[in-house]
Every structure is written in structure tokens, then in C-alpha cells.
Write a protein that holds these residues in place. Sequence first.
Motif, mmCIF file in Angstrom:
data_model
loop_
_atom_site.group_PDB
_atom_site.id
_atom_site.type_symbol
_atom_site.label_atom_id
_atom_site.label_comp_id
_atom_site.label_asym_id
_atom_site.label_seq_id
_atom_site.Cartn_x
_atom_site.Cartn_y
_atom_site.Cartn_z
ATOM 1 N N PRO A 28 -60.132 -15.380 -30.134
ATOM 2 C CA PRO A 28 -59.971 -16.962 -29.653
ATOM 3 C C PRO A 28 -59.391 -16.934 -28.269
ATOM 4 C CG PRO A 28 -59.457 -17.039 -31.991
ATOM 5 C CD PRO A 28 -59.470 -15.214 -31.123
ATOM 6 N N ALA A 29 -58.664 -16.203 -27.770
ATOM 7 C CA ALA A 29 -57.821 -16.125 -26.629
ATOM 8 C C ALA A 29 -58.932 -15.978 -25.610
ATOM 9 C CB ALA A 29 -56.750 -15.190 -26.382
ATOM 10 N N ASP A 30 -60.095 -15.185 -25.888
ATOM 11 C CA ASP A 30 -60.962 -14.955 -24.705
ATOM 12 C C ASP A 30 -61.929 -15.861 -24.710
ATOM 13 O OD1 ASP A 30 -63.221 -13.915 -23.296
ATOM 14 O OD2 ASP A 30 -63.326 -11.871 -24.307
ATOM 15 N N THR A 31 -61.744 -17.145 -24.072
ATOM 16 C CA THR A 31 -62.260 -18.388 -24.079
ATOM 17 C C THR A 31 -63.941 -17.911 -23.461
ATOM 18 O OG1 THR A 31 -60.453 -19.708 -23.486
ATOM 19 C CG2 THR A 31 -62.546 -20.561 -23.053
ATOM 20 N N SER B 262 -57.025 -23.427 -29.178
ATOM 21 C CA SER B 262 -58.109 -22.681 -28.279
ATOM 22 C C SER B 262 -59.454 -23.157 -28.306
ATOM 23 C CB SER B 262 -57.906 -21.334 -29.388
ATOM 24 O OG SER B 262 -58.442 -21.486 -30.758
ATOM 25 N N LEU B 263 -59.660 -24.291 -29.030
ATOM 26 C CA LEU B 263 -60.896 -24.873 -28.916
ATOM 27 C C LEU B 263 -61.081 -25.880 -27.808
ATOM 28 C CD1 LEU B 263 -61.712 -26.007 -32.601
ATOM 29 C CD2 LEU B 263 -62.373 -23.936 -31.769
ATOM 30 N N ARG B 264 -59.877 -26.161 -27.249
ATOM 31 C CA ARG B 264 -59.892 -27.260 -26.075
ATOM 32 C C ARG B 264 -60.685 -26.819 -24.916
ATOM 33 N NH1 ARG B 264 -61.067 -29.737 -22.729
ATOM 34 N NH2 ARG B 264 -60.054 -31.328 -21.610
ATOM 35 N N PRO B 265 -60.432 -25.655 -24.414
ATOM 36 C CA PRO B 265 -61.177 -25.014 -23.175
ATOM 37 C C PRO B 265 -62.665 -24.831 -23.454
ATOM 38 C CG PRO B 265 -59.557 -23.247 -23.901
ATOM 39 C CD PRO B 265 -59.187 -24.608 -24.685
ATOM 40 N N LEU B 266 -63.099 -24.516 -24.698
ATOM 41 C CA LEU B 266 -64.420 -24.441 -24.867
ATOM 42 C C LEU B 266 -65.158 -25.698 -24.579
ATOM 43 C CD1 LEU B 266 -64.428 -22.976 -28.491
ATOM 44 C CD2 LEU B 266 -64.347 -21.798 -26.329
ATOM 45 N N LEU B 267 -64.614 -26.859 -24.682
ATOM 46 C CA LEU B 267 -65.290 -28.050 -24.293
ATOM 47 C C LEU B 267 -65.603 -28.324 -22.964
ATOM 48 C CD1 LEU B 267 -63.734 -30.658 -26.500
ATOM 49 C CD2 LEU B 267 -65.898 -29.328 -27.087
ATOM 50 N N ASP B 268 -64.500 -27.568 -21.841
ATOM 51 C CA ASP B 268 -64.832 -27.657 -20.573
ATOM 52 C C ASP B 268 -66.031 -26.688 -20.164
ATOM 53 O OD1 ASP B 268 -62.626 -29.304 -20.191
ATOM 54 O OD2 ASP B 268 -61.348 -27.763 -20.057
ATOM 55 N N ARG B 269 -66.201 -25.594 -20.972
ATOM 56 C CA ARG B 269 -67.307 -24.672 -20.802
ATOM 57 C C ARG B 269 -68.605 -25.057 -21.253
ATOM 58 N NH1 ARG B 269 -62.502 -22.340 -20.148
ATOM 59 N NH2 ARG B 269 -62.239 -20.412 -18.871
ATOM 60 N N LEU B 270 -68.600 -25.827 -22.314
ATOM 61 C CA LEU B 270 -69.753 -26.341 -22.823
ATOM 62 C C LEU B 270 -69.873 -27.973 -22.784
ATOM 63 C CD1 LEU B 270 -69.355 -24.193 -26.040
ATOM 64 C CD2 LEU B 270 -70.819 -23.814 -24.546
ATOM 65 N N PRO B 271 -70.057 -28.652 -21.634
ATOM 66 C CA PRO B 271 -69.971 -29.798 -21.450
ATOM 67 C C PRO B 271 -70.692 -30.703 -22.239
ATOM 68 C CG PRO B 271 -70.954 -28.813 -19.614
ATOM 69 C CD PRO B 271 -70.529 -27.782 -20.321
ATOM 70 N N GLY B 272 -71.864 -30.274 -22.781
ATOM 71 C CA GLY B 272 -72.748 -31.097 -23.420
ATOM 72 C C GLY B 272 -72.325 -31.116 -24.837
ATOM 73 N N VAL B 273 -71.379 -30.292 -25.578
ATOM 74 C CA VAL B 273 -71.228 -30.143 -26.759
ATOM 75 C C VAL B 273 -70.006 -31.106 -27.182
ATOM 76 C CG1 VAL B 273 -70.529 -28.357 -28.595
ATOM 77 C CG2 VAL B 273 -72.002 -27.759 -26.697
ATOM 78 N N ALA C 124 -66.567 -23.517 -36.093
ATOM 79 C CA ALA C 124 -65.697 -22.794 -35.153
ATOM 80 C C ALA C 124 -64.336 -22.693 -35.951
ATOM 81 C CB ALA C 124 -65.427 -23.393 -33.971
ATOM 82 N N PHE C 125 -63.939 -21.428 -36.165
ATOM 83 C CA PHE C 125 -62.893 -21.008 -36.959
ATOM 84 C C PHE C 125 -61.836 -20.204 -36.001
ATOM 85 C CE2 PHE C 125 -60.423 -19.686 -40.655
ATOM 86 C CZ PHE C 125 -60.263 -20.834 -41.285
ATOM 87 N N PRO C 126 -61.016 -20.728 -35.602
ATOM 88 C CA PRO C 126 -60.125 -19.857 -34.675
ATOM 89 C C PRO C 126 -58.851 -19.298 -35.277
ATOM 90 C CG PRO C 126 -59.758 -22.012 -34.014
ATOM 91 C CD PRO C 126 -60.585 -22.290 -35.197
ATOM 92 N N SER C 127 -58.523 -19.671 -36.382
ATOM 93 C CA SER C 127 -57.142 -19.565 -36.992
ATOM 94 C C SER C 127 -57.154 -17.910 -37.326
ATOM 95 C CB SER C 127 -57.214 -19.949 -38.436
ATOM 96 O OG SER C 127 -56.112 -19.416 -39.132
ATOM 97 N N LEU C 128 -55.690 -17.338 -36.609
ATOM 98 C CA LEU C 128 -55.578 -15.840 -36.723
ATOM 99 C C LEU C 128 -54.703 -15.667 -37.926
ATOM 100 C CD1 LEU C 128 -54.259 -15.818 -33.192
ATOM 101 C CD2 LEU C 128 -56.477 -14.936 -33.965
ATOM 102 N N THR C 129 -54.402 -16.562 -38.909
ATOM 103 C CA THR C 129 -53.613 -16.259 -40.066
ATOM 104 C C THR C 129 -54.294 -16.462 -41.274
ATOM 105 O OG1 THR C 129 -52.597 -18.391 -39.908
ATOM 106 C CG2 THR C 129 -51.503 -16.576 -38.616
#
Length: 390
Positions: A318-321, A217-228, A273-278
Motif C-alpha cells: 500500500p505504500a507504493d501508491t 494509504s487510500l487518500r493519494p489514490l484519489l489524486d492519481r485516479l481523479p474520476g474514481v 480496496a483492502f490496505p490493512s497490513l495486520t
Amino acid sequence: MRIAVFTEVFAPKIDGIVTRLTNTVTELSNLGHDVCVIAPGPGPDNYNGIPVFRLPSAPFKPWYPEVRVGMPTFGVNAQINRFRPDIIHAVNPVAAAAWGIVLSRTQKLPLLASYHTALPQYTEDFGLPVLRKPSEAWIRQLHNRADVNLCPSLPMVEEARALGIQRVGLWPKAVDTIKYQSTKYSAAMRERLTGGNPSDPLMLYVGRVSAEKNLLSLRPLLDRLPGVRLAFVGSGPFESELNKAFAGTKTVFTGYLHGEDLAAAFASADVFAFPSLTDTLGNVAFEAMASGTPVVGANAGGIPDIINEGENGFLVNPADTDLFADRINQILTRPDLAASLTAGALASARGRSWRAATITVVDSYQEAAWRSHYRRGTALPAGCELPATA
């Protein structure tokens, strides 16, 4: 008291349960209690001078080879008999720790069990949904033999009760605020985590690299935050898949870090960033807070027990990118907000020592001894007196 801790995992494995156990047994010893640990091997036969009785084991392949399933032996049974425990603590009982529950009944010893992991949910994550109902029944049966059950967060207390587990209490969260603090910032570590670009914004994840951590779920964040830039600190069975998914991005994989290197990693990032659901608590998120790093975590499991929305971090699905990326971006682009969240994170960790949390566990051991005394007519451990209302 003489306390025998039966667990499914222990050092040298690295995870949140092991962190809690190693700190707890150390504090128990420092408080004057005699402790031994019974755990699947391989590993050292002592931890900080505390004896560790190792069980023969096999990796839980192919689903989770990092976890080893232990089997009791006559030799270890003899070692436990020589130790002569006053009370048994079964940690996440499934196999090896379930043996502790059997011994507590055959030897009429008080029993405390702790519920740390949503194991029935893991059957879904591992593609074994047919085992969910049987695993729920097995865990419920084991825990309901305990005089006291503890959970590491309020959401887990609620989950255990919903599962039908009785006599459930809270094991308070704790963090080592000496080891983890904002002063551990390191320019060299920042250079390493950013791949030689320390002026770029840095997002950090620390923990096991495994499927149930929801790290994709962290992968698409990098597309929306290109400088990060993103750094993964940890290792695990999902590492090769994650390397493929993040190929070509501004991502660094360090493997496991320890000691001062780990503390420096926490303190040198801009956001955690901590996307774990469990996760039932999320010790690493709490360690990030103690290091002064704001956390954006999943609104699931035990994480809401750590994060106060807008005070020390943010909770997201986390699904709400879009929302996930927005919360990260706000922290990275608004110095006033970052400073406020950092102050809140530090305040949240203050006073949450392992000593204080362990004293609560000792109180629960005494409660288990009292209940065992009343239910089974067993003797109380030395130094454990009946409550005044008895």
C-alpha cells in the motif's frame, strides 16, 4: 460435545473475528453440539438461541474504546459450572479468554485456543512499543497451554510458530455464498455509494475504521485516479481523522451496513480496496470476492492466503501508491481483466461454506480431547472416540 467458547469480542461488535465466531457457533449448534459463549458485555444474553454469559467490562481507553476488557465473576463461573463443558475454546486469549485457559487447567478440560490477531504488532500501532515483548511472552505462554492451536490463514500459522506457539493448525477460511453473491447488485445502493453519480467508477472499503487498517494509504489514490469515487462502509475510532483527510474528495461514508444492504454494497462496487497490513484473514475481502468484486489488497497478514495474483485480484504494497493506483485503474478500465478477475473471485469463494470450516474445527476439538486424554489422563467427551492408531 459441550463447548464453552471464551472470547475477547462477540456480537453486537462487528469485526472479522465476530463474523467467524457467530457463524461457527451457529454451525456447531446446527451440527448437534451444545455451545455457550463467554464474552465481555454489554450485549444480548443469547445468540440464535445459544447462551451468552456476559462479563462485566470496561472499554480499552484511550487506545481502542471499541474493545472491552472483561473480568470474571462468581456468577458467570456458576453459569459455566451448570453448563458442564466438555471442552474449552479460548479465542485470542488475553484477558477474558485467558480465564478460559485457567478453568481448563483447574477443571482438567481439553483446551483449544485460536490465534486471530497480531496483537504484539498492535502495541506498535497504539504507540505502546514497550509492551511488545511482554505481550509476545504472555500470548506465547497462554497458547502453549492449549492442546491444539488454530489460526485462520497460512501466514498466521507461520506467524504463530515464529512467535514460539506450538501445536498449530489451520482453521479454513469460509464465506456465506448465499448472503454474498453478484446477484445482490443494487442500483439504489450504487447511487448511495457514489453520492448520486452511479456512472462513475466506484472503489469500496468495508470494515472497521481504525488506525491499524492503514486507510490513509487510500487518500493519494484519489489524486492519481481523479474520476474514481470511494465509499467507506463501517465505523470506528479513526472516523473523525479519516473524514478530515478525505474532505473535498469524492468519498462517501455510510457507517455500518448490515444484512441485505451490506451484501448490496459489496456487489455494487467495481473494485474492493483492502490496505490493512495486520489482518489475519480479511473476511471482508473474501465477502467481496463472493460478491463478484475483484480485490486489490495488501501483500501482508492473511490477505495473500485469499488473493491469487492476477487470478482473483492483485497484491500490492500500500505504500507504493503508483502500483496501488495502477492495479485499481487496470480493473476499472479493462473490462476483459475485470471479467476474468470476477470469475476467479467467484471460483475462489465457491465451496468455502461455514459448515465445512466448522466440521474442521470439530475435528480439532476431538484432537484436543485426545491429546488431553494422553497428557492428563482426562476422560473423553461423549461421542469422541480414540483414534484407530491409539
